[in-house]
Design a protein around this motif. Structure first.
Motif, PDB file in Angstrom:
ATOM      1  N   ILE A   1      22.240  14.047  -8.289  1.00 39.24           N
ATOM      2  CA  ILE A   1      20.781  14.167  -8.353  1.00 39.24           C
ATOM      3  C   ILE A   1      20.340  15.482  -7.716  1.00 39.24           C
ATOM      4  CG2 ILE A   1      18.586  13.103  -7.713  1.00 39.24           C
ATOM      5  CD1 ILE A   1      20.082  10.446  -7.413  1.00 39.24           C
ATOM      6  N   ILE A   2      19.454  16.187  -8.395  1.00 39.94           N
ATOM      7  CA  ILE A   2      18.790  17.371  -7.845  1.00 39.94           C
ATOM      8  C   ILE A   2      17.293  17.094  -7.846  1.00 39.94           C
ATOM      9  CG2 ILE A   2      18.351  19.845  -8.090  1.00 39.94           C
ATOM     10  CD1 ILE A   2      20.977  20.040  -9.640  1.00 39.94           C
ATOM     11  N   VAL A   3      16.651  17.263  -6.685  1.00 41.08           N
ATOM     12  CA  VAL A   3      15.235  16.940  -6.545  1.00 41.08           C
ATOM     13  C   VAL A   3      14.428  18.201  -6.284  1.00 41.08           C
ATOM     14  CG1 VAL A   3      13.513  15.662  -5.195  1.00 41.08           C
ATOM     15  CG2 VAL A   3      15.734  14.625  -5.689  1.00 41.08           C
ATOM     16  N   ALA A   4      13.321  18.360  -7.023  1.00 43.12           N
ATOM     17  CA  ALA A   4      12.328  19.397  -6.744  1.00 43.12           C
ATOM     18  C   ALA A   4      11.096  18.698  -6.179  1.00 43.12           C
ATOM     19  CB  ALA A   4      11.979  20.163  -8.018  1.00 43.12           C
ATOM     20  N   ALA A   5      10.714  19.038  -4.951  1.00 39.73           N
ATOM     21  CA  ALA A   5       9.690  18.270  -4.232  1.00 39.73           C
ATOM     22  C   ALA A   5       8.338  18.278  -4.933  1.00 39.73           C
ATOM     23  CB  ALA A   5       9.546  18.805  -2.809  1.00 39.73           C
ATOM     24  N   GLY A   6       7.927  19.403  -5.484  1.00 40.05           N
ATOM     25  CA  GLY A   6       6.618  19.477  -6.129  1.00 40.05           C
ATOM     26  C   GLY A   6       5.517  19.018  -5.199  1.00 40.05           C
ATOM     27  N   ALA A   7       4.646  18.145  -5.683  1.00 40.31           N
ATOM     28  CA  ALA A   7       3.497  17.676  -4.906  1.00 40.31           C
ATOM     29  C   ALA A   7       3.901  16.918  -3.646  1.00 40.31           C
ATOM     30  CB  ALA A   7       2.612  16.784  -5.771  1.00 40.31           C
TER      31      ALA A   7
ATOM     32  N   GLN B   1       2.570  20.742 -10.193  1.00 42.61           N
ATOM     33  CA  GLN B   1       3.559  19.803 -10.723  1.00 42.61           C
ATOM     34  C   GLN B   1       3.911  18.732  -9.693  1.00 42.61           C
ATOM     35  OE1 GLN B   1       5.318  19.939 -13.915  1.00 42.61           O
ATOM     36  NE2 GLN B   1       5.868  17.898 -13.200  1.00 42.61           N
ATOM     37  N   GLY B   2       4.033  17.499 -10.137  1.00 44.97           N
ATOM     38  CA  GLY B   2       4.540  16.438  -9.276  1.00 44.97           C
ATOM     39  C   GLY B   2       6.032  16.587  -9.051  1.00 44.97           C
ATOM     40  N   GLY B   3       6.584  15.749  -8.196  1.00 44.32           N
ATOM     41  CA  GLY B   3       8.011  15.804  -7.913  1.00 44.32           C
ATOM     42  C   GLY B   3       8.859  15.509  -9.140  1.00 44.32           C
ATOM     43  N   LEU B   4       9.992  16.186  -9.239  1.00 41.18           N
ATOM     44  CA  LEU B   4      10.924  15.999 -10.352  1.00 41.18           C
ATOM     45  C   LEU B   4      12.323  15.751  -9.808  1.00 41.18           C
ATOM     46  CD1 LEU B   4       9.936  18.843 -12.867  1.00 41.18           C
ATOM     47  CD2 LEU B   4       9.547  16.394 -13.156  1.00 41.18           C
ATOM     48  N   ALA B   5      13.053  14.867 -10.460  1.00 44.39           N
ATOM     49  CA  ALA B   5      14.460  14.653 -10.122  1.00 44.39           C
ATOM     50  C   ALA B   5      15.276  14.716 -11.401  1.00 44.39           C
ATOM     51  CB  ALA B   5      14.645  13.304  -9.445  1.00 44.39           C
ATOM     52  N   PHE B   6      16.313  15.506 -11.382  1.00 46.97           N
ATOM     53  CA  PHE B   6      17.216  15.629 -12.520  1.00 46.97           C
ATOM     54  C   PHE B   6      18.493  14.868 -12.175  1.00 46.97           C
ATOM     55  CE2 PHE B   6      14.329  19.159 -12.570  1.00 46.97           C
ATOM     56  CZ  PHE B   6      13.950  19.251 -13.897  1.00 46.97           C
TER      57      PHE B   6
ATOM     58  N   LEU C   1       0.870  -1.174   0.000  1.00 53.92           N
ATOM     59  CA  LEU C   1       0.000   0.000   0.000  1.00 53.92           C
ATOM     60  C   LEU C   1       0.907   1.224   0.000  1.00 53.92           C
ATOM     61  CD1 LEU C   1      -1.100  -2.075   2.568  1.00 53.92           C
ATOM     62  CD2 LEU C   1      -3.156  -0.847   1.918  1.00 53.92           C
ATOM     63  N   PHE C   2       0.440   2.295  -0.616  1.00 51.29           N
ATOM     64  CA  PHE C   2       1.301   3.461  -0.800  1.00 51.29           C
ATOM     65  C   PHE C   2       0.548   4.727  -0.429  1.00 51.29           C
ATOM     66  CE2 PHE C   2       4.043   5.849  -4.164  1.00 51.29           C
ATOM     67  CZ  PHE C   2       4.904   6.286  -3.170  1.00 51.29           C
ATOM     68  N   ILE C   3       1.110   5.486   0.515  1.00 50.04           N
ATOM     69  CA  ILE C   3       0.588   6.805   0.870  1.00 50.04           C
ATOM     70  C   ILE C   3       1.563   7.839   0.315  1.00 50.04           C
ATOM     71  CG2 ILE C   3       0.003   8.392   2.745  1.00 50.04           C
ATOM     72  CD1 ILE C   3      -0.697   5.981   4.466  1.00 50.04           C
ATOM     73  N   ALA C   4       1.061   8.711  -0.570  1.00 47.57           N
ATOM     74  CA  ALA C   4       1.923   9.684  -1.235  1.00 47.57           C
ATOM     75  C   ALA C   4       1.063  10.779  -1.832  1.00 47.57           C
ATOM     76  CB  ALA C   4       2.753   9.007  -2.320  1.00 47.57           C
ATOM     77  N   ALA C   5       1.715  11.745  -2.490  1.00 50.13           N
ATOM     78  CA  ALA C   5       0.996  12.824  -3.179  1.00 50.13           C
ATOM     79  C   ALA C   5       1.606  13.030  -4.558  1.00 50.13           C
ATOM     80  CB  ALA C   5       1.074  14.120  -2.367  1.00 50.13           C
ATOM     81  N   ILE C   6       0.740  13.166  -5.551  1.00 52.42           N
ATOM     82  CA  ILE C   6       1.187  13.460  -6.910  1.00 52.42           C
ATOM     83  C   ILE C   6       0.469  14.709  -7.405  1.00 52.42           C
ATOM     84  CG2 ILE C   6       1.736  11.065  -7.461  1.00 52.42           C
ATOM     85  CD1 ILE C   6      -0.914  10.944  -9.020  1.00 52.42           C
ATOM     86  N   GLY C   7       0.981  15.286  -8.492  1.00 49.28           N
ATOM     87  CA  GLY C   7       0.372  16.480  -9.061  1.00 49.28           C
ATOM     88  C   GLY C   7      -0.721  16.132 -10.061  1.00 49.28           C
ATOM     89  N   ASN C   8      -1.156  17.164 -10.799  1.00 52.47           N
ATOM     90  CA  ASN C   8      -2.165  16.940 -11.857  1.00 52.47           C
ATOM     91  C   ASN C   8      -1.575  17.185 -13.240  1.00 52.47           C
ATOM     92  OD1 ASN C   8      -1.883  19.690 -11.792  1.00 52.47           O
ATOM     93  ND2 ASN C   8      -4.043  20.158 -11.406  1.00 52.47           N
ATOM     94  N   ASP C   9      -0.272  17.045 -13.352  1.00 48.51           N
ATOM     95  CA  ASP C   9       0.433  17.237 -14.622  1.00 48.51           C
ATOM     96  C   ASP C   9       0.544  15.908 -15.374  1.00 48.51           C
ATOM     97  OD1 ASP C   9       3.628  16.302 -13.921  1.00 48.51           O
ATOM     98  OD2 ASP C   9       2.244  16.683 -12.270  1.00 48.51           O
ATOM     99  N   PRO C  10       0.887  15.937 -16.655  1.00 51.05           N
ATOM    100  CA  PRO C  10       0.995  14.687 -17.426  1.00 51.05           C
ATOM    101  C   PRO C  10       2.011  13.697 -16.852  1.00 51.05           C
ATOM    102  CG  PRO C  10       0.864  16.571 -18.901  1.00 51.05           C
ATOM    103  CD  PRO C  10       1.001  17.128 -17.522  1.00 51.05           C
ATOM    104  N   PHE C  11       3.140  14.199 -16.332  1.00 48.14           N
ATOM    105  CA  PHE C  11       4.116  13.293 -15.727  1.00 48.14           C
ATOM    106  C   PHE C  11       3.492  12.511 -14.572  1.00 48.14           C
ATOM    107  CE2 PHE C  11       8.098  15.925 -17.003  1.00 48.14           C
ATOM    108  CZ  PHE C  11       8.195  15.218 -18.194  1.00 48.14           C
ATOM    109  N   SER C  12       2.717  13.199 -13.729  1.00 51.79           N
ATOM    110  CA  SER C  12       2.103  12.529 -12.583  1.00 51.79           C
ATOM    111  C   SER C  12       1.117  11.458 -13.027  1.00 51.79           C
ATOM    112  CB  SER C  12       1.399  13.558 -11.686  1.00 51.79           C
ATOM    113  OG  SER C  12       2.341  14.410 -11.049  1.00 51.79           O
ATOM    114  N   GLU C  13       0.390  11.716 -14.097  1.00 59.94           N
ATOM    115  CA  GLU C  13      -0.538  10.711 -14.617  1.00 59.94           C
ATOM    116  C   GLU C  13       0.214   9.468 -15.083  1.00 59.94           C
ATOM    117  OE1 GLU C  13      -3.794  10.711 -14.372  1.00 59.94           O
ATOM    118  OE2 GLU C  13      -3.620  12.633 -13.326  1.00 59.94           O
ATOM    119  N   GLN C  14       1.360   9.674 -15.700  1.00 60.45           N
ATOM    120  CA  GLN C  14       2.182   8.533 -16.110  1.00 60.45           C
ATOM    121  C   GLN C  14       2.658   7.738 -14.903  1.00 60.45           C
ATOM    122  OE1 GLN C  14       5.338  10.188 -18.465  1.00 60.45           O
ATOM    123  NE2 GLN C  14       3.950  10.947 -20.059  1.00 60.45           N
ATOM    124  N   ARG C  15       3.070   8.441 -13.856  1.00 59.10           N
ATOM    125  CA  ARG C  15       3.546   7.755 -12.650  1.00 59.10           C
ATOM    126  C   ARG C  15       2.427   6.931 -12.016  1.00 59.10           C
ATOM    127  NH1 ARG C  15       6.873  10.132 -14.988  1.00 59.10           N
ATOM    128  NH2 ARG C  15       6.787   8.069 -15.978  1.00 59.10           N
TER     129      ARG C  15
END
Length: 311
Positions: A107-113, A91-96, A57-71
């Motif tokens: 790695i650089i992480v932007a927390a986003g959602a 925007q959901g979380g992003l990692a470069f 089971l997973f408790i988390a938060a995602i955004g409403n952007d296309p990347f989040s839908e893919q995740r």
């Protein structure tokens, strides 16, 4: 499987660039390859545990952007229970991620959602799940500390075992150690958590940490890992494998450890399984695509057993 694995953590989209080497300040390099894939320590560990056969089971938060839908679609395909996956605006979380020719990464992480995951919401979800002593709760530090504290507190309250993968380390996280049954850290994070310098022998650091947490596991990269309790001190050497990308190796390790706890595996079996899970992951590029399945891990362990020694 006697219990469930509840993961409370982050979901990121990883933008992975393969580079011949890391750039100097002010320098522009051309990447030799790129991919956009699922990541985030929480999502990685949830996927890894599911592939190893645990009900997740997973408790988390995602955004409403296309990347989040893919995740979301990817996590759903892994058979993970997503009823407590919150959707928030933005925007959901992003990692470069840069990965060089030696398999090292930056790695650089932007927390986003991920930054919207609140302690109260985590508490409500966990109480609804009616956890028990057979369950394992697994969390990390890529989400706000109040959410981590809520996850560990409710786990402690219900008797579920609490596993904290304390990365990326923050000094404010020191107070969370009192709520942990299991602490998983790398050598740098172990020294940070213990408040010692980089010269302190890692065996001594792990022994110091076990005064605060019943079970301490320290990952040592290509050197393997240490597992320490009040009565056990184990070292498992890592196998020599070709390293393509170290991203998510620690997540595979931590998830394999959590699944072993669910299954009542011995300490020797637990650390060997976790080390091999990480070693399989580093041989492939990307985060979630590199995570091994149970059948692959079991076949590898049977063919190439690792030596675990007491120290």
């Amino acid at each position: 499987m006697p219990g469930r694995c509840l993961v409370v953590g982050s979901v990121n989209t990883d933008i992975l660039l393969m580079v011949p080497r890391f750039a100097e300040p002010g320098e522009t390099l051309l990447a030799t390859g790129m991919s956009v894939i699922g990541g985030g320590k929480g999502a990685n560990q949830a996927v890894a545990a599911a592939r190893l056969g645990a009900p997740v089971l997973f408790i988390a938060a995602i955004g409403n952007d296309p990347f989040s839908e893919q995740r979301y679609s990817e996590l759903e395909r892994e058979g993970i229970d997503l009823r407590f996956l919150a959707r928030v605006a933005g925007q959901g979380g992003l990692a470069f991620i840069e990965c060089n020719a030696e398999g090292e990464n930056r790695i650089i992480v932007a927390a986003g959602a991920n930054g919207a995951l609140e302690g109260e919401g985590v508490q409500r979800a966990m109480r609804e799940l009616e956890l028990c002593s057979k369950d394992v709760v697994l969390t990390q530090l890529e989400i706000p500390l109040p959410a981590v504290e809520a996850a560990l507190s409710i786990a402690r309250e219900t008797g579920a075992r609490c596993v904290l993968n304390a990365t990326p380390w923050a000094d404010d996280a020191a107070d969370l150690l009192r709520l942990c049954d299991v602490l998983v850290v790398n050598a740098l994070e172990a020294r940070q958590a213990a408040g010692v310098d980089r010269e302190e022998p890692i065996e001594r650091v792990a022994t110091r940490l076990v005064e605060h947490v019943p079970l301490v596991v320290v990952t040592l990269g290509g050197e393997g890992a240490l597992l320490v309790t009040k009565s056990e001190r184990l070292r498992c050497r890592a196998p020599h494998v070709p390293v393509v990308d170290t991203t998510a190796a620690g997540d595979a390790f931590t998830a394999a450890l959590a699944v072993s706890l669910l299954e009542g595996e011995s300490w020797e079996g637990t650390i060997a399984r976790a080390v091999w899970a990480g070693a399989l992951t580093v041989q492939r590029p990307g985060a979630q695509p590199s995570l091994p399945f149970r059948s692959e891990l079991e076949q590898t362990i049977a063919a190439f057993p690792l030596v675990t020694k007491r120290w």
